[in-house]
Design a protein around this motif. Structure first.
Motif, PDB file in Angstrom:
ATOM      1  N   GLN A 163      -0.473  -2.120  -4.279  1.00 40.11           N
ATOM      2  CA  GLN A 163      -0.466  -2.300  -5.719  1.00 40.11           C
ATOM      3  C   GLN A 163       0.952  -2.714  -6.075  1.00 40.11           C
ATOM      4  OE1 GLN A 163       1.302  -0.060  -8.111  1.00 40.11           O
ATOM      5  NE2 GLN A 163       0.808  -1.653  -9.573  1.00 40.11           N
ATOM      6  N   LEU A 164       1.104  -3.924  -6.590  1.00 37.34           N
ATOM      7  CA  LEU A 164       2.411  -4.428  -7.009  1.00 37.34           C
ATOM      8  C   LEU A 164       2.293  -5.001  -8.408  1.00 37.34           C
ATOM      9  CD1 LEU A 164       3.576  -6.358  -3.811  1.00 37.34           C
ATOM     10  CD2 LEU A 164       4.405  -4.148  -4.614  1.00 37.34           C
ATOM     11  N   ASP A 165       3.318  -4.751  -9.240  1.00 37.78           N
ATOM     12  CA  ASP A 165       3.317  -5.329 -10.582  1.00 37.78           C
ATOM     13  C   ASP A 165       3.968  -6.709 -10.563  1.00 37.78           C
ATOM     14  OD1 ASP A 165       6.115  -4.984 -10.624  1.00 37.78           O
ATOM     15  OD2 ASP A 165       5.971  -3.095 -11.724  1.00 37.78           O
ATOM     16  N   GLU A 166       4.103  -7.334 -11.714  1.00 35.63           N
ATOM     17  CA  GLU A 166       4.612  -8.708 -11.808  1.00 35.63           C
ATOM     18  C   GLU A 166       6.053  -8.849 -11.334  1.00 35.63           C
ATOM     19  OE1 GLU A 166       3.840  -9.749 -15.848  1.00 35.63           O
ATOM     20  OE2 GLU A 166       1.690  -9.919 -15.494  1.00 35.63           O
ATOM     21  N   GLN A 167       6.814  -7.776 -11.347  1.00 38.80           N
ATOM     22  CA  GLN A 167       8.202  -7.814 -10.885  1.00 38.80           C
ATOM     23  C   GLN A 167       8.338  -7.384  -9.424  1.00 38.80           C
ATOM     24  OE1 GLN A 167      10.772  -9.087 -12.694  1.00 38.80           O
ATOM     25  NE2 GLN A 167       9.052  -9.662 -14.002  1.00 38.80           N
ATOM     26  N   GLY A 168       7.205  -7.073  -8.774  1.00 40.52           N
ATOM     27  CA  GLY A 168       7.253  -6.674  -7.373  1.00 40.52           C
ATOM     28  C   GLY A 168       7.501  -5.198  -7.180  1.00 40.52           C
ATOM     29  N   GLY A 169       7.143  -4.382  -8.149  1.00 40.80           N
ATOM     30  CA  GLY A 169       7.277  -2.928  -8.005  1.00 40.80           C
ATOM     31  C   GLY A 169       5.921  -2.317  -7.739  1.00 40.80           C
ATOM     32  N   GLY A 170       5.860  -1.361  -6.833  1.00 39.01           N
ATOM     33  CA  GLY A 170       4.587  -0.706  -6.549  1.00 39.01           C
ATOM     34  C   GLY A 170       4.574  -0.065  -5.180  1.00 39.01           C
ATOM     35  N   THR A 171       3.389   0.044  -4.616  1.00 43.65           N
ATOM     36  CA  THR A 171       3.217   0.761  -3.352  1.00 43.65           C
ATOM     37  C   THR A 171       2.441  -0.090  -2.350  1.00 43.65           C
ATOM     38  OG1 THR A 171       1.168   1.792  -4.116  1.00 43.65           O
ATOM     39  CG2 THR A 171       3.220   3.009  -4.504  1.00 43.65           C
ATOM     40  N   GLN A 172       2.679   0.195  -1.078  1.00 39.27           N
ATOM     41  CA  GLN A 172       1.935  -0.422   0.017  1.00 39.27           C
ATOM     42  C   GLN A 172       1.652   0.662   1.047  1.00 39.27           C
ATOM     43  OE1 GLN A 172       5.586  -1.268   0.605  1.00 39.27           O
ATOM     44  NE2 GLN A 172       5.434  -1.802  -1.528  1.00 39.27           N
ATOM     45  N   ARG A 173       0.512   0.551   1.692  1.00 40.10           N
ATOM     46  CA  ARG A 173       0.159   1.486   2.760  1.00 40.10           C
ATOM     47  C   ARG A 173      -0.573   0.715   3.846  1.00 40.10           C
ATOM     48  NH1 ARG A 173      -0.326   7.102   3.201  1.00 40.10           N
ATOM     49  NH2 ARG A 173      -1.869   7.762   4.727  1.00 40.10           N
ATOM     50  N   LEU A 174      -0.139   0.883   5.076  1.00 33.06           N
ATOM     51  CA  LEU A 174      -0.761   0.241   6.223  1.00 33.06           C
ATOM     52  C   LEU A 174      -1.008   1.320   7.272  1.00 33.06           C
ATOM     53  CD1 LEU A 174      -0.036  -3.007   7.996  1.00 33.06           C
ATOM     54  CD2 LEU A 174       0.199  -0.918   9.307  1.00 33.06           C
ATOM     55  N   GLU A 175      -2.215   1.362   7.792  1.00 33.07           N
ATOM     56  CA  GLU A 175      -2.563   2.276   8.865  1.00 33.07           C
ATOM     57  C   GLU A 175      -3.201   1.478   9.992  1.00 33.07           C
ATOM     58  OE1 GLU A 175      -4.469   6.086   7.671  1.00 33.07           O
ATOM     59  OE2 GLU A 175      -4.404   5.171   5.664  1.00 33.07           O
ATOM     60  N   LEU A 176      -2.720   1.690  11.203  1.00 30.47           N
ATOM     61  CA  LEU A 176      -3.271   1.056  12.391  1.00 30.47           C
ATOM     62  C   LEU A 176      -3.566   2.150  13.398  1.00 30.47           C
ATOM     63  CD1 LEU A 176      -3.907  -1.513  14.078  1.00 30.47           C
ATOM     64  CD2 LEU A 176      -1.525  -1.434  14.840  1.00 30.47           C
ATOM     65  N   GLY A 177      -4.771   2.172  13.924  1.00 24.67           N
ATOM     66  CA  GLY A 177      -5.139   3.202  14.888  1.00 24.67           C
ATOM     67  C   GLY A 177      -5.913   2.638  16.055  1.00 24.67           C
ATOM     68  N   ALA A 178      -5.697   3.241  17.217  1.00 16.88           N
ATOM     69  CA  ALA A 178      -6.434   2.888  18.430  1.00 16.88           C
ATOM     70  C   ALA A 178      -6.956   4.183  19.045  1.00 16.88           C
ATOM     71  CB  ALA A 178      -5.553   2.138  19.418  1.00 16.88           C
ATOM     72  N   GLY A 179      -8.105   4.641  18.549  1.00 19.06           N
ATOM     73  CA  GLY A 179      -8.676   5.886  19.039  1.00 19.06           C
ATOM     74  C   GLY A 179      -7.675   7.019  18.932  1.00 19.06           C
ATOM     75  N   GLU A 180      -7.624   7.849  19.967  1.00 20.82           N
ATOM     76  CA  GLU A 180      -6.656   8.955  19.979  1.00 20.82           C
ATOM     77  C   GLU A 180      -5.322   8.529  20.583  1.00 20.82           C
ATOM     78  OE1 GLU A 180      -7.585  11.162  24.199  1.00 20.82           O
ATOM     79  OE2 GLU A 180      -8.594  11.922  22.424  1.00 20.82           O
ATOM     80  N   ALA A 181      -5.221   7.288  21.034  1.00 21.48           N
ATOM     81  CA  ALA A 181      -4.017   6.836  21.720  1.00 21.48           C
ATOM     82  C   ALA A 181      -2.875   6.478  20.778  1.00 21.48           C
ATOM     83  CB  ALA A 181      -4.341   5.631  22.605  1.00 21.48           C
ATOM     84  N   LEU A 182      -3.193   5.972  19.577  1.00 26.07           N
ATOM     85  CA  LEU A 182      -2.135   5.429  18.729  1.00 26.07           C
ATOM     86  C   LEU A 182      -2.503   5.549  17.259  1.00 26.07           C
ATOM     87  CD1 LEU A 182       0.504   3.592  18.627  1.00 26.07           C
ATOM     88  CD2 LEU A 182      -1.089   1.685  18.446  1.00 26.07           C
ATOM     89  N   ALA A 183      -1.526   5.975  16.464  1.00 22.83           N
ATOM     90  CA  ALA A 183      -1.657   5.974  15.003  1.00 22.83           C
ATOM     91  C   ALA A 183      -0.318   5.536  14.431  1.00 22.83           C
ATOM     92  CB  ALA A 183      -2.041   7.353  14.490  1.00 22.83           C
ATOM     93  N   LEU A 184      -0.328   4.413  13.716  1.00 25.24           N
ATOM     94  CA  LEU A 184       0.868   3.880  13.081  1.00 25.24           C
ATOM     95  C   LEU A 184       0.622   3.879  11.579  1.00 25.24           C
ATOM     96  CD1 LEU A 184       3.606   2.276  13.420  1.00 25.24           C
ATOM     97  CD2 LEU A 184       2.207   0.228  13.225  1.00 25.24           C
ATOM     98  N   LEU A 185       1.598   4.380  10.812  1.00 25.81           N
ATOM     99  CA  LEU A 185       1.452   4.471   9.365  1.00 25.81           C
ATOM    100  C   LEU A 185       2.717   3.990   8.677  1.00 25.81           C
ATOM    101  CD1 LEU A 185       0.075   5.500   6.725  1.00 25.81           C
ATOM    102  CD2 LEU A 185       1.104   7.719   7.226  1.00 25.81           C
ATOM    103  N   TRP A 186       2.573   3.058   7.722  1.00 23.11           N
ATOM    104  CA  TRP A 186       3.658   2.647   6.823  1.00 23.11           C
ATOM    105  C   TRP A 186       3.220   3.035   5.422  1.00 23.11           C
ATOM    106  CZ3 TRP A 186       8.424   1.451   5.760  1.00 23.11           C
ATOM    107  CH2 TRP A 186       8.727   0.847   4.553  1.00 23.11           C
ATOM    108  N   ASP A 187       4.035   3.816   4.743  1.00 23.59           N
ATOM    109  CA  ASP A 187       3.788   4.214   3.377  1.00 23.59           C
ATOM    110  C   ASP A 187       5.014   3.790   2.584  1.00 23.59           C
ATOM    111  OD1 ASP A 187       2.529   5.318   1.223  1.00 23.59           O
ATOM    112  OD2 ASP A 187       2.605   7.385   1.936  1.00 23.59           O
TER     113      ASP A 187
END
Length: 172
Positions: free
Chosen positions: A106-130
């Protein structure tokens, strides 16, 4: 069909009231992937120098609203089951039973807001960007957040071990 389905629906306005720039460009985009078979991408992958052998099933959905240069809000969820990639640049076959990707922003017109990315590979890998952004279109714009990685070495090496070039005689 038997190779799965891809549906993309978009609607937008580039010139509100018949005037360019009036109210800005607005768009709504929806994506739906139903059991899309990666084998259908083999020819394109080979031409582009990627793996020559692809298997797996991709499914997911997303919806995004755009209302300015950076103003957006949406979410996409993708799941890849039974990935098998071989040939091309890969030293050995890569087999991943499950991959998940989740994106939301969610970003506003000036580029302010939040981003969230989650990448997972079963129980082997969990990557999170908040992440959080403020004023990305200004000289004082900032982007900060938390990046976390949870990897279980045994399962991860089990998944990737064959595709990693190792010293001769070294086994996992």
């Amino acid at each position: 069909g038997p190779g799965g389905a891809l549906a993309l629906r978009a609607q937008g306005t580039a010139a509100a009231g018949g005037q360019a720039g009036a109210g800005g460009v607005r768009a709504h985009v929806e994506l739906l992937l139903q059991d899309l078979l990666l084998a259908a991408l083999e020819p394109a992958s080979a031409v582009l120098g990627g793996p020559t052998e692809l298997r797996g099933t991709l499914r997911g959905e997303g919806a995004w609203d755009f209302s300015g240069p950076l103003a957006l809000e949406g979410r996409t969820e993708l799941a890849l089951a039974g990935l098998h990639a071989a040939g091309g640049p890969l030293a050995a076959a890569l087999d991943l039973p499950e991959l998940r990707l989740s994106l939301q922003a969610q970003l506003d017109e000036q580029g302010g807001g939040t981003q969230r990315l989650e990448l997972g590979a079963g129980e082997a890998l969990a990557l999170l960007w908040d992440g959080r952004a403020q004023g990305l279109l200004t000289p004082q714009g900032t982007l900060d957040g938390e990046l976390s990685l949870d990897a279980r070495l045994g399962p991860l090496l089990g998944l990737l071990g064959g595709a990693l070039p190792l010293r001769e005689g070294l086994a996992l």
